[in-house]
Write an enzyme that holds these catalytic residues in place. Structure first.
Site, PDB file in Angstrom:
ATOM      1  N   ASP A 158     101.307 101.216 144.016  1.00  0.00           N
ATOM      2  CA  ASP A 158     100.863 102.578 143.738  1.00  0.00           C
ATOM      3  C   ASP A 158      99.343 102.692 143.796  1.00  0.00           C
ATOM      4  O   ASP A 158      98.807 103.772 144.065  1.00  0.00           O
ATOM      5  CB  ASP A 158     101.365 103.042 142.370  1.00  0.00           C
ATOM      6  CG  ASP A 158     102.857 103.340 142.341  1.00  0.00           C
ATOM      7  OD1 ASP A 158     103.492 103.282 143.406  1.00  0.00           O
ATOM      8  OD2 ASP A 158     103.386 103.618 141.248  1.00  0.00           O
TER       9      ASP A 158
ATOM     10  N   HIS B 211      94.600  83.714 140.192  1.00  0.00           N
ATOM     11  CA  HIS B 211      93.662  82.786 139.559  1.00  0.00           C
ATOM     12  C   HIS B 211      92.346  83.440 139.148  1.00  0.00           C
ATOM     13  O   HIS B 211      91.464  82.758 138.616  1.00  0.00           O
ATOM     14  CB  HIS B 211      93.377  81.619 140.500  1.00  0.00           C
ATOM     15  CG  HIS B 211      94.553  80.724 140.716  1.00  0.00           C
ATOM     16  ND1 HIS B 211      95.086  79.943 139.716  1.00  0.00           N
ATOM     17  CD2 HIS B 211      95.317  80.505 141.811  1.00  0.00           C
ATOM     18  CE1 HIS B 211      96.127  79.265 140.193  1.00  0.00           C
ATOM     19  NE2 HIS B 211      96.289  79.593 141.455  1.00  0.00           N
TER      20      HIS B 211
ATOM     21  N   GLU C  99     105.187  76.635 147.673  1.00  0.00           N
ATOM     22  CA  GLU C  99     104.142  75.774 147.117  1.00  0.00           C
ATOM     23  C   GLU C  99     104.655  74.465 146.540  1.00  0.00           C
ATOM     24  O   GLU C  99     103.888  73.754 145.872  1.00  0.00           O
ATOM     25  CB  GLU C  99     103.380  76.552 146.041  1.00  0.00           C
ATOM     26  CG  GLU C  99     102.820  77.884 146.552  1.00  0.00           C
ATOM     27  CD  GLU C  99     102.019  78.620 145.501  1.00  0.00           C
ATOM     28  OE1 GLU C  99     100.893  78.183 145.218  1.00  0.00           O
ATOM     29  OE2 GLU C  99     102.520  79.622 144.959  1.00  0.00           O
TER      30      GLU C  99
ATOM     31  N   ASP D 274      98.806  73.642 145.525  1.00  0.00           N
ATOM     32  CA  ASP D 274      99.936  73.431 144.633  1.00  0.00           C
ATOM     33  C   ASP D 274     100.946  72.469 145.245  1.00  0.00           C
ATOM     34  O   ASP D 274     101.590  71.696 144.520  1.00  0.00           O
ATOM     35  CB  ASP D 274     100.600  74.760 144.302  1.00  0.00           C
ATOM     36  CG  ASP D 274      99.798  75.555 143.278  1.00  0.00           C
ATOM     37  OD1 ASP D 274      99.757  75.144 142.115  1.00  0.00           O
ATOM     38  OD2 ASP D 274      99.202  76.575 143.661  1.00  0.00           O
TER      39      ASP D 274
ATOM     40  N   ARG E  49      97.067  89.006 146.607  1.00  0.00           N
ATOM     41  CA  ARG E  49      97.950  87.986 146.040  1.00  0.00           C
ATOM     42  C   ARG E  49      98.209  88.350 144.581  1.00  0.00           C
ATOM     43  O   ARG E  49      97.291  88.413 143.761  1.00  0.00           O
ATOM     44  CB  ARG E  49      97.348  86.588 146.127  1.00  0.00           C
ATOM     45  CG  ARG E  49      98.267  85.575 145.426  1.00  0.00           C
ATOM     46  CD  ARG E  49      98.065  84.162 145.856  1.00  0.00           C
ATOM     47  NE  ARG E  49      96.860  83.562 145.282  1.00  0.00           N
ATOM     48  CZ  ARG E  49      96.596  82.245 145.352  1.00  0.00           C
ATOM     49  NH1 ARG E  49      97.429  81.431 145.982  1.00  0.00           N
ATOM     50  NH2 ARG E  49      95.477  81.762 144.838  1.00  0.00           N
TER      51      ARG E  49
END
Length: 265
Positions: free
Chosen positions: A87, A48, A151, A177, A73
């Site tokens: 990586d 977000h 969610e 959510d 996240r």
């Protein structure tokens, strides 16, 4: 050089409940400050918040110098993004909006090298300390943490099948959510939403998986701990800043503070 231990994964096996917060400002300086505030971990939100990989690296570097551990996240269950973020040095990844066991298997496989998955192979990057961890390719999997977010009611219904997927370290309930998917958008405290959250944590515990959640304030998060959640987060850098600003302004103006909300963070 040895591969550093993933402290977050270690904490999941302990009896104490780690407490974290969300990073929503996209600021390395704020991330560093929050890392010194006393939280066990912080969650860098790439879903977000408009954070790309170079910005994420700057935030990882800022948090690395603090006592807090970092969870990233991801913006989506996207194997290309997983490869780039791993990586770049992330150790614990949170995958949003996992709906079923097949999506769970894809998420795990994207964090594993061939033989166990399909993560692309590179040798010299930040995760391997630029090639100085000589056995990185063999040992990386041991220190990578995989958290899957459930969610929706459909995801919670599929929890028994999702929990059977090998390689999952924890599940995480997304209350915002979930409330929206249940027809109670913005009302995380609705009794039906809280019942679903309680059902989810019981299901996780029944399958031997730690379960996490985020709440807007200490009172709600305390209720989650009482329900049996193994790790929790409270608010975010942005909500903490805005809440204190509103509190100070309300005090100076003789008003009632407007920091109370329905569960947003």
């Amino acid at each position: 050089m040895a591969l550093p231990v993933n402290r977050f994964k270690q904490w999941l096996g302990e009896s104490r409940v780690p407490v974290g917060t969300w990073l929503m400002t996209a600021s390395p300086n704020v991330a560093e400050a929050i890392g010194f505030a006393g939280f066990d971990y912080v969650v860098l939100d790439m879903e977000h918040v408009p954070v790309d990989v170079p910005q994420a690296i700057a935030i990882m570097q800022a948090v690395a110098g603090t006592p807090a551990d970092l969870v990233v996240r991801l913006p989506w269950n996207d194997s290309v993004m997983v490869k780039r973020v791993l990586d770049s040095g992330a150790k614990t990844l949170m995958f949003p909006y996992i709906q079923n066991a097949e999506e769970a298997r894809q998420a795990v496989a994207s964090t594993r090298y061939p033989g166990r998955g399909f993560r692309g192979v590179a040798a010299v990057h930040r995760a391997s300390r630029y090639g100085t961890v000589k056995n990185y390719l063999q040992e990386a999997e041991r220190e990578i943490g995989v958290i899957l977010q459930l969610e929706t009611p459909e995801a919670i219904a599929a929890l028994p099948e999702i929990a059977e997927v090998d390689g999952i370290d924890a599940l995480f309930i997304g209350p915002g959510d979930l409330a929206a998917a249940m027809g109670h958008i913005g009302d995380i405290r609705h009794s039906e939403v809280q019942d679903a959250i309680g059902e989810a944590v019981v299901g996780c515990r029944a399958h031997g998986l730690p379960c996490g959640i985020v709440g807007a304030d200490p009172a709600l998060v305390g209720e989650y701990i009482a329900k049996g959640f193994a790790f929790v987060a409270v608010g975010s850098d942005m909500s903490l800043m805005m809440g204190r600003a509103q509190e100070y302004l309300a005090t100076l103006r003789g008003e009632t503070s407007s920091t109370e909300n329905s569960g947003v963070y």
